[in-house]
Design a protein around this motif. Structure first.
Motif, PDB file in Angstrom:
ATOM      1  N   ARG A 157       0.858  -1.177   0.000  1.00  0.00           N
ATOM      2  CA  ARG A 157       0.000   0.000   0.000  1.00  0.00           C
ATOM      3  C   ARG A 157       0.897   1.229   0.000  1.00  0.00           C
ATOM      4  N   ILE A 158       0.386   2.356  -0.449  1.00  0.00           N
ATOM      5  CA  ILE A 158       1.091   3.622  -0.243  1.00  0.00           C
ATOM      6  C   ILE A 158       0.535   4.216   1.039  1.00  0.00           C
ATOM      7  N   LEU A 159       1.332   4.124   2.095  1.00  0.00           N
ATOM      8  CA  LEU A 159       0.880   4.505   3.421  1.00  0.00           C
ATOM      9  C   LEU A 159       1.034   6.009   3.639  1.00  0.00           C
ATOM     10  N   GLU A 160       0.372   6.505   4.664  1.00  0.00           N
ATOM     11  CA  GLU A 160       0.227   7.948   4.868  1.00  0.00           C
ATOM     12  C   GLU A 160       1.546   8.718   4.850  1.00  0.00           C
ATOM     13  N   PRO A 161       2.635   8.222   5.439  1.00  0.00           N
ATOM     14  CA  PRO A 161       3.877   9.003   5.374  1.00  0.00           C
ATOM     15  C   PRO A 161       4.368   9.273   3.954  1.00  0.00           C
ATOM     16  N   ALA A 162       3.968   8.431   2.995  1.00  0.00           N
ATOM     17  CA  ALA A 162       4.419   8.600   1.608  1.00  0.00           C
ATOM     18  C   ALA A 162       3.345   9.225   0.711  1.00  0.00           C
ATOM     19  N   TRP A 163       2.240   9.668   1.299  1.00  0.00           N
ATOM     20  CA  TRP A 163       1.159  10.229   0.486  1.00  0.00           C
ATOM     21  C   TRP A 163       1.575  11.533  -0.185  1.00  0.00           C
ATOM     22  N   PRO A 164       1.199  11.714  -1.440  1.00  0.00           N
ATOM     23  CA  PRO A 164       1.325  13.027  -2.064  1.00  0.00           C
ATOM     24  C   PRO A 164       0.193  13.934  -1.570  1.00  0.00           C
ATOM     25  N   PRO A 165       0.258  15.231  -1.863  1.00  0.00           N
ATOM     26  CA  PRO A 165      -0.779  16.159  -1.381  1.00  0.00           C
ATOM     27  C   PRO A 165      -2.204  15.735  -1.742  1.00  0.00           C
ATOM     28  N   PHE A 166      -2.402  15.151  -2.916  1.00  0.00           N
ATOM     29  CA  PHE A 166      -3.746  14.732  -3.322  1.00  0.00           C
ATOM     30  C   PHE A 166      -4.340  13.741  -2.321  1.00  0.00           C
ATOM     31  N   ALA A 167      -3.547  12.761  -1.892  1.00  0.00           N
ATOM     32  CA  ALA A 167      -4.064  11.749  -0.967  1.00  0.00           C
ATOM     33  C   ALA A 167      -4.459  12.375   0.364  1.00  0.00           C
ATOM     34  N   HIS A 168      -3.658  13.288   0.866  1.00  0.00           N
ATOM     35  CA  HIS A 168      -4.022  13.976   2.112  1.00  0.00           C
ATOM     36  C   HIS A 168      -5.322  14.753   1.937  1.00  0.00           C
ATOM     37  N   ALA A 169      -5.474  15.406   0.786  1.00  0.00           N
ATOM     38  CA  ALA A 169      -6.690  16.190   0.545  1.00  0.00           C
ATOM     39  C   ALA A 169      -7.919  15.291   0.465  1.00  0.00           C
ATOM     40  N   VAL A 170      -7.807  14.152  -0.209  1.00  0.00           N
ATOM     41  CA  VAL A 170      -8.938  13.224  -0.303  1.00  0.00           C
ATOM     42  C   VAL A 170      -9.287  12.674   1.068  1.00  0.00           C
ATOM     43  N   ALA A 171      -8.271  12.313   1.849  1.00  0.00           N
ATOM     44  CA  ALA A 171      -8.538  11.773   3.184  1.00  0.00           C
ATOM     45  C   ALA A 171      -9.294  12.790   4.034  1.00  0.00           C
ATOM     46  N   ALA A 176     -15.269  13.573   6.308  1.00  0.00           N
ATOM     47  CA  ALA A 176     -16.613  14.105   6.555  1.00  0.00           C
ATOM     48  C   ALA A 176     -17.648  12.993   6.732  1.00  0.00           C
ATOM     49  N   THR A 177     -17.325  11.772   6.303  1.00  0.00           N
ATOM     50  CA  THR A 177     -18.250  10.654   6.519  1.00  0.00           C
ATOM     51  C   THR A 177     -18.304  10.235   7.985  1.00  0.00           C
ATOM     52  N   GLY A 178     -17.306  10.636   8.759  1.00  0.00           N
ATOM     53  CA  GLY A 178     -17.211  10.179  10.141  1.00  0.00           C
ATOM     54  C   GLY A 178     -16.601   8.805  10.290  1.00  0.00           C
ATOM     55  N   LEU A 179     -16.212   8.187   9.171  1.00  0.00           N
ATOM     56  CA  LEU A 179     -15.620   6.850   9.228  1.00  0.00           C
ATOM     57  C   LEU A 179     -14.135   6.946   9.572  1.00  0.00           C
ATOM     58  N   GLU A 188      -8.991  -5.558   8.243  1.00  0.00           N
ATOM     59  CA  GLU A 188      -9.947  -4.764   9.012  1.00  0.00           C
ATOM     60  C   GLU A 188     -11.229  -4.737   8.191  1.00  0.00           C
ATOM     61  N   PHE A 189     -12.269  -5.345   8.689  1.00  0.00           N
ATOM     62  CA  PHE A 189     -13.428  -5.640   7.855  1.00  0.00           C
ATOM     63  C   PHE A 189     -14.599  -4.686   8.054  1.00  0.00           C
ATOM     64  N   GLU A 190     -14.405  -3.640   8.825  1.00  0.00           N
ATOM     65  CA  GLU A 190     -15.455  -2.654   9.002  1.00  0.00           C
ATOM     66  C   GLU A 190     -15.319  -1.558   7.942  1.00  0.00           C
ATOM     67  N   ASP A 191     -16.326  -0.690   7.871  1.00  0.00           N
ATOM     68  CA  ASP A 191     -16.265   0.455   6.972  1.00  0.00           C
ATOM     69  C   ASP A 191     -15.088   1.351   7.353  1.00  0.00           C
ATOM     70  N   GLY A 192     -14.595   2.091   6.383  1.00  0.00           N
ATOM     71  CA  GLY A 192     -13.509   3.002   6.690  1.00  0.00           C
ATOM     72  C   GLY A 192     -12.843   3.550   5.451  1.00  0.00           C
TER      73      GLY A 192
END
Length: 568
Positions: A157-171, A176-179, A188-192
């Motif tokens: 996976r591309i984990l958070e420390p390696a995220w480009p600005p777009f990934a941080h913005a999408v997260a 806003a979903t509260g998930l 991890e089998f729950e929503d998220g």
């Protein structure tokens, strides 16, 4: 290509994901002669085309170098009641669709496999399949009892420390979903909100061919790998499979005898071979002039895919990926719609920072929304006017209205989330990513398209008041916000734009031998035949809540083990 043997112990039809697993596992015993046949080109180690290795896959879908030519499918009826058809891109290359797909490596949820067992696939519940998921993988990020560490397929996976600005913005927008934000969608089998898992190492695709047909496997003297050979027909002695007729690119044919035949050609090709052999619904076979060898009404039925929609959004300069950052699909949202008929985690949304390989696509985000747990069902038949030609495929998307309703509500949610200060606050900069003939032509990799898209791309950097008319033209003169506010217009939009996400499955459904709608038993054996098995996505009783590649690898691992035990 090695010399083609006349007689083998096992003939594996199809060098896609399942076929590569079968060839690797079954040829491990040097006493067993195995032949793997693939209609497309081979991709041996050291000679994998650069475009297949690329972490950004979308150019592979254009042209017929790596896909089955002439394959299309009815999708659904549009808002005017007309049947919509669309090209269906199925891999035709060693590794199959694992060599052209987005490299997604998610398993689905335990409830998916519990449902398989409840539908008659005894021995395929979650606890039964987990050992095979672990066997196939080397998870580079996640450990514990749910993950494998020495399997052929690397998953990362591309984990958070390696995220480009777009990934941080999408997260931040998805927050806003509260998930919650999670790391491991396979454990991890729950929503998220997840970074999607994908089959890749050192920023290069690892297809099933790369993972399972490595140098050591290919060196086995008892394994023959034959590319550029299409299986034209199975050879049957009554209800006993004895081999197949193979056709080369020059039109010449050769018959190969086999003690066991395993179909791994996928949900759109394995049922075709059964039907041409006279195994299937009697009325459909009679309509094609094919004598009925074995009446199995389920062959070609139960065709399922995930109904999907795509949206594009103009990205500010600060969020665009540099061309050197190849992995563009960076975040996924698994959520529960709450609609009647929709269970937990019945929806899925991914966010990509690139909508195309060219300068135009580099200025746009692309969002994929699909129904993770669909109810709609289609079917596959031979064409009575041309039984030896491409099959007649009807995906049946939206045949169950509950799928339409969930897509409509999902598009509203998507719009609410991404029209955001963290991404782009302008509602006019979000628009349907229609795959029109013009867009399809522009998506083909060529110097001309590179120049043309380079000329068009600056439009998206122009002031909003100048680019708005262009986007309205894409929408047929209607502002997207207007469509969202009108239930009827939104339903029409869904009907006119829904497509399948290349997750065809279920056409040789697995279940109890006394169930007339099943085709194979829980061991993958074609019911009522001898020495004939199916081991690919076609045996899935229902779609998992996932991309289908890793579940298909799991299926092949499990059926291969059964065959090895029985063969001794």
């Amino acid at each position: 290509m090695n010399a083609l043997p006349e007689t083998v112990d096992v003939l594996i039809v199809g060098g896609g994901s399942a076929g590569c697993v079968m060839a690797h596992r079954l040829s491990a015993d040097p006493r067993r002669r195995v032949l793997l046949v693939e209609a497309g080109i081979d991709t041996p180690p050291g000679r994998v085309p650069a475009e297949i290795l690329d972490s950004y896959p979308m150019p592979l879908f254009h042209g017929d170098t790596y896909i089955w030519p002439g394959l299309d499918a009815a999708v659904t009826r549009d808002s005017r009641g007309r049947m919509r058809r669309r090209a269906y891109e199925q891999g035709r290359v060693m590794g199959g669709s694992s060599s052209i797909n987005v490299q997604a490596a998610n398993r689905g949820l335990p409830r998916d496999y519990e449902a398989w067992a409840a539908l008659g696939a005894e021995g395929w519940a979650w606890d039964d399949v987990l050992p095979y998921f672990r066997r196939l993988e080397t998870d580079l990020d996640c450990g514990g009892p749910l993950h494998g560490h020495d399997g052929p397929l690397p998953i990362r996976r591309i984990l958070e420390p390696a995220w480009p600005p777009f990934a941080h913005a999408v997260a931040r927008a998805f927050d806003a979903t509260g998930l919650p934000r999670r790391v491991d969608q396979n454990g991890e089998f729950e929503d998220g909100i997840f970074p999607p898992a994908f089959s890749n190492r050192d920023d290069a695709r690892v297809s099933a061919a790369a993972a399972y047909l490595d140098v050591g496997t290919r060196a086995r003297p008892n394994l023959t790998i034959a590319a550029g050979l299409e299986v034209r027909s199975l050879v049957m002695d009554g209800r006993r499979a004895t081999g197949a007729v193979l056709r080369r690119g020059d039109g010449s044919e050769q018959q190969v005898s086999a003690a066991s035949v395993v179909l791994c050609a996928g949900a759109l090709q394995s049922p075709v071979l059964l039907l041409r052999a006279g195994i299937g619904p009697g009325d459909a076979l009679s309509a094609c002039g094919i004598p009925v060898r074995l009446a199995r009404s389920g062959v070609g039925e139960n065709l399922r895919d995930h109904p999907a929609l795509t949206m594009a959004q103009v990205l500010p300069r600060s969020l665009r990926l540099p061309e050197t950052f190849r992995r563009a699909s960076l975040l996924a949202l698994r959520y529960t719609s709450g609609h009647p008929g929709g269970g937990a985690s019945d929806m899925y949304l991914t966010a990509s920072a690139r909508a195309g390989w060219h300068a135009l696509g580099g200025r746009l985000a692309l969002y994929f929304l699909w129904v993770n747990q669909p109810h709609s069902v289609g079917r596959l038949r031979l064409d009575p006017a041309n039984p030896s030609g491409p099959p007649d495929i009807d995906l049946g998307l939206l045949s169950d209205r509950r799928d339409l309703e969930r897509l409509a509500s999902g598009i509203r949610l998507l719009s609410d989330l991404v029209v955001s200060p963290t991404l782009n606050p302008r509602s006019d900069d979000l628009f349907p990513a229609n795959y029109s003939p013009l867009i399809r032509r522009l998506s083909a990799v060529s110097p001309r398209n590179r120049r043309l898209t380079g000329l068009l791309a600056p439009v998206f950097d122009a002031p909003a008041m100048l680019r708005a008319p262009l986007l309205r033209a894409v929408l047929g003169g209607h502002a997207w916000a207007t469509v969202l506010q009108d239930d009827g217009a939104l339903d029409d939009f869904v009907r006119d734009n829904v497509f399948g996400v290349w997750h065809a499955s279920g056409t040789c459904r697995m279940g109890r031998a006394d169930d007339p709608d099943t085709v194979v038993d829980p061991g993958g054996r074609v019911i009522g035949t001898e020495n004939l098995s199916v081991a690919d996505a076609s045996v899935m009783p229902r779609l998992p809540s996932a991309n289908t590649n890793v579940p298909t690898l799991m299926i092949a691992e499990k059926i291969a083990e059964r065959m090895m035990v029985e063969m001794g």
